[in-house]
Design a protein around this motif. Structure first.
Motif, PDB file in Angstrom:
ATOM      1  N   ALA A 216      13.683  49.171 -10.951  1.00  0.00           N
ATOM      2  CA  ALA A 216      14.096  50.584 -10.965  1.00  0.00           C
ATOM      3  C   ALA A 216      15.566  50.717 -11.363  1.00  0.00           C
ATOM      4  N   LYS A 217      16.417  49.872 -10.777  1.00  0.00           N
ATOM      5  CA  LYS A 217      17.858  49.941 -11.084  1.00  0.00           C
ATOM      6  C   LYS A 217      18.124  49.646 -12.559  1.00  0.00           C
TER       7      LYS A 217
ATOM      8  N   ALA B 140      12.579  59.571 -16.037  1.00  0.00           N
ATOM      9  CA  ALA B 140      12.030  59.521 -14.684  1.00  0.00           C
ATOM     10  C   ALA B 140      11.368  58.165 -14.467  1.00  0.00           C
ATOM     11  N   LEU B 141      11.178  57.821 -13.198  1.00  0.00           N
ATOM     12  CA  LEU B 141      10.503  56.573 -12.833  1.00  0.00           C
ATOM     13  C   LEU B 141       9.207  56.898 -12.099  1.00  0.00           C
ATOM     14  N   GLU B 142       8.153  56.160 -12.423  1.00  0.00           N
ATOM     15  CA  GLU B 142       6.880  56.290 -11.709  1.00  0.00           C
ATOM     16  C   GLU B 142       6.676  54.981 -10.943  1.00  0.00           C
ATOM     17  N   LEU B 143       6.632  55.053  -9.624  1.00  0.00           N
ATOM     18  CA  LEU B 143       6.458  53.845  -8.814  1.00  0.00           C
ATOM     19  C   LEU B 143       4.975  53.523  -8.700  1.00  0.00           C
ATOM     20  N   ASN B 144       4.580  52.406  -9.305  1.00  0.00           N
ATOM     21  CA  ASN B 144       3.174  52.015  -9.271  1.00  0.00           C
ATOM     22  C   ASN B 144       2.904  51.232  -7.992  1.00  0.00           C
TER      23      ASN B 144
ATOM     24  N   THR C 215      10.205  53.918  -1.120  1.00  0.00           N
ATOM     25  CA  THR C 215      10.714  55.104  -1.818  1.00  0.00           C
ATOM     26  C   THR C 215      12.179  55.343  -1.456  1.00  0.00           C
ATOM     27  N   LYS C 216      12.482  55.231  -0.162  1.00  0.00           N
ATOM     28  CA  LYS C 216      13.847  55.448   0.330  1.00  0.00           C
ATOM     29  C   LYS C 216      14.829  54.452  -0.307  1.00  0.00           C
TER      30      LYS C 216
ATOM     31  N   VAL D  66       5.997  58.925  -7.155  1.00  0.00           N
ATOM     32  CA  VAL D  66       5.220  57.848  -6.541  1.00  0.00           C
ATOM     33  C   VAL D  66       3.749  58.036  -6.907  1.00  0.00           C
ATOM     34  N   LYS D  67       3.152  56.974  -7.501  1.00  0.00           N
ATOM     35  CA  LYS D  67       1.750  57.040  -7.922  1.00  0.00           C
ATOM     36  C   LYS D  67       0.855  56.530  -6.801  1.00  0.00           C
ATOM     37  N   LEU D  68      -0.032  57.396  -6.337  1.00  0.00           N
ATOM     38  CA  LEU D  68      -0.827  57.103  -5.150  1.00  0.00           C
ATOM     39  C   LEU D  68      -2.200  56.524  -5.485  1.00  0.00           C
ATOM     40  N   THR D  69      -2.660  55.645  -4.615  1.00  0.00           N
ATOM     41  CA  THR D  69      -3.997  55.072  -4.755  1.00  0.00           C
ATOM     42  C   THR D  69      -5.038  55.934  -4.045  1.00  0.00           C
ATOM     43  N   PRO D  70      -6.257  56.036  -4.613  1.00  0.00           N
ATOM     44  CA  PRO D  70      -7.335  56.737  -3.920  1.00  0.00           C
ATOM     45  C   PRO D  70      -8.044  55.826  -2.912  1.00  0.00           C
ATOM     46  N   ASN D  71      -7.699  54.526  -2.951  1.00  0.00           N
ATOM     47  CA  ASN D  71      -8.426  53.542  -2.135  1.00  0.00           C
ATOM     48  C   ASN D  71      -7.854  53.456  -0.714  1.00  0.00           C
ATOM     49  N   VAL D  72      -7.767  54.641  -0.085  1.00  0.00           N
ATOM     50  CA  VAL D  72      -7.229  54.729   1.281  1.00  0.00           C
ATOM     51  C   VAL D  72      -8.086  55.707   2.081  1.00  0.00           C
TER      52      VAL D  72
END
Length: 307
Positions: free
Chosen positions: A115-116, A126-130, A154-155, A167-173
């Motif tokens: 990220a840095k 922008a950044l997308e956190l996978n 994230t913090k 932040v890219k979220l998983t559906p596997n939860v």
């Protein structure tokens, strides 16, 4: 004139449509040469990790009747090469195109490092956190299923960079809302949902899985109702802007996601059927909105009327 431009943190989109991470590589795949990428709302690049990775065993992709299963993994040349060889070229060719860089790794330190470097390159908007890829043995989805881990990660990244973070979220939860709220507490600027649904396909003649890595991520039209449901739930439970992903093939699908609560969308598997799907959708969207008597697409965000 029907308005389809959208403003999100770090992203000034002429239309709300962009490719899902991995679909267009780093703007260097064959498909990317077939049209002017300025017709996209933004370009989302393939996930980048600290060092080069080769991905998973072949076959990596299985095209199904109603979707695609993949276990490509996070194949990329490493963040330094991505910046010097890929992003520099992409930015030179498209100076005004918003670029979203996807960040991956095996540890929190990896994510912060990538990220840095990407943020300080000044080549991305922008950044997308996978934190949601189901195709890697470490990192990936293992981060995205624990609320506290998502909040802490994230913090950490938020305190290390000035670039907006999605932040890219998983559906596997069990509860996607819990993960979304954790990202919000961590200071995320936006959310992307959903990533692929973990699945398994078997060839009944060989009795072997369709994919070299056995299980893989299912994407495509089959998962659209699941994605729309999760977008709606998260929109009601957080105040963050959402980029919706999952089975979008038509302008009607785009509007459905926006009614559920997305402000913009990413398109992935539809490229297997139409390599020009993004410019085609961008063209059809104003016509559809006109029929629906909507002057500004932003007026539709979250306007589903539940029974």
């Amino acid at each position: 004139m029907t308005k389809i431009s959208v403003k999100l943190p770090g992203l000034d989109l002429k239309n709300p449509i962009m490719p899902a991470s991995g679909t267009f590589g780093f703007g260097d795949v064959a498909m990317a040469k077939k049209f002017d990428l300025n017709k996209m709302g933004a370009m989302v690049i393939k996930t980048t990790t600290p060092n080069a990775t080769t991905g998973n065993p072949q076959p990596q992709i299985a095209v199904l009747d109603d979707g695609v299963m993949n276990s490509v993994g996070l194949t990329n040349p490493g963040v330094d090469a991505v910046i010097s060889q890929k992003l520099t070229k992409l930015r030179a060719q498209y100076p005004n195109l918003p670029i979203v860089a996807s960040v991956g790794g095996d540890s929190e330190e990896d994510y912060v490092e990538v990220a840095k470097k990407l943020a300080s390159s000044n080549l991305v908007n922008a950044l997308e956190l996978n934190v949601s890829c189901p195709n890697v043995a470490t990192g990936g989805m293992s981060f995205g299923i624990h609320p506290q881990v998502v909040e802490d990660l994230t913090k950490k990244i938020k305190s290390a960079v000035d670039t907006p973070i999605y932040v890219k979220l998983t559906p596997n939860v069990t509860d996607v809302v819990e993960i979304a709220q954790a990202a919000e507490r961590g200071g995320a600027d936006g959310l992307v949902l959903i990533n692929t649904v973990l699945g398994l396909g078997i060839n009944i003649k060989t009795r072997k899985p369709l994919l070299g890595n056995n299980m893989g991520g299912l994407s495509g039209h089959a998962i659209k109702p699941l994605a729309v449901r999760m977008v709606a739930q998260v929109h009601q439970a957080t105040s963050l802007p959402i980029i919706g992903v999952g089975g979008i093939e038509t302008a009607e699908d785009v509007v459905e996601f926006i009614l559920a609560g997305a402000s913009a969308v990413e398109v992935g598997s539809a490229h297997f059927h139409d390599e020009l799907i993004i410019p085609h959708l961008a063209e059809k969207l104003p016509e559809l909105l006109e029929k629906l008597e909507v002057n500004d697409i932003n007026d539709l965000v979250g306007k589903v009327e539940f029974n």
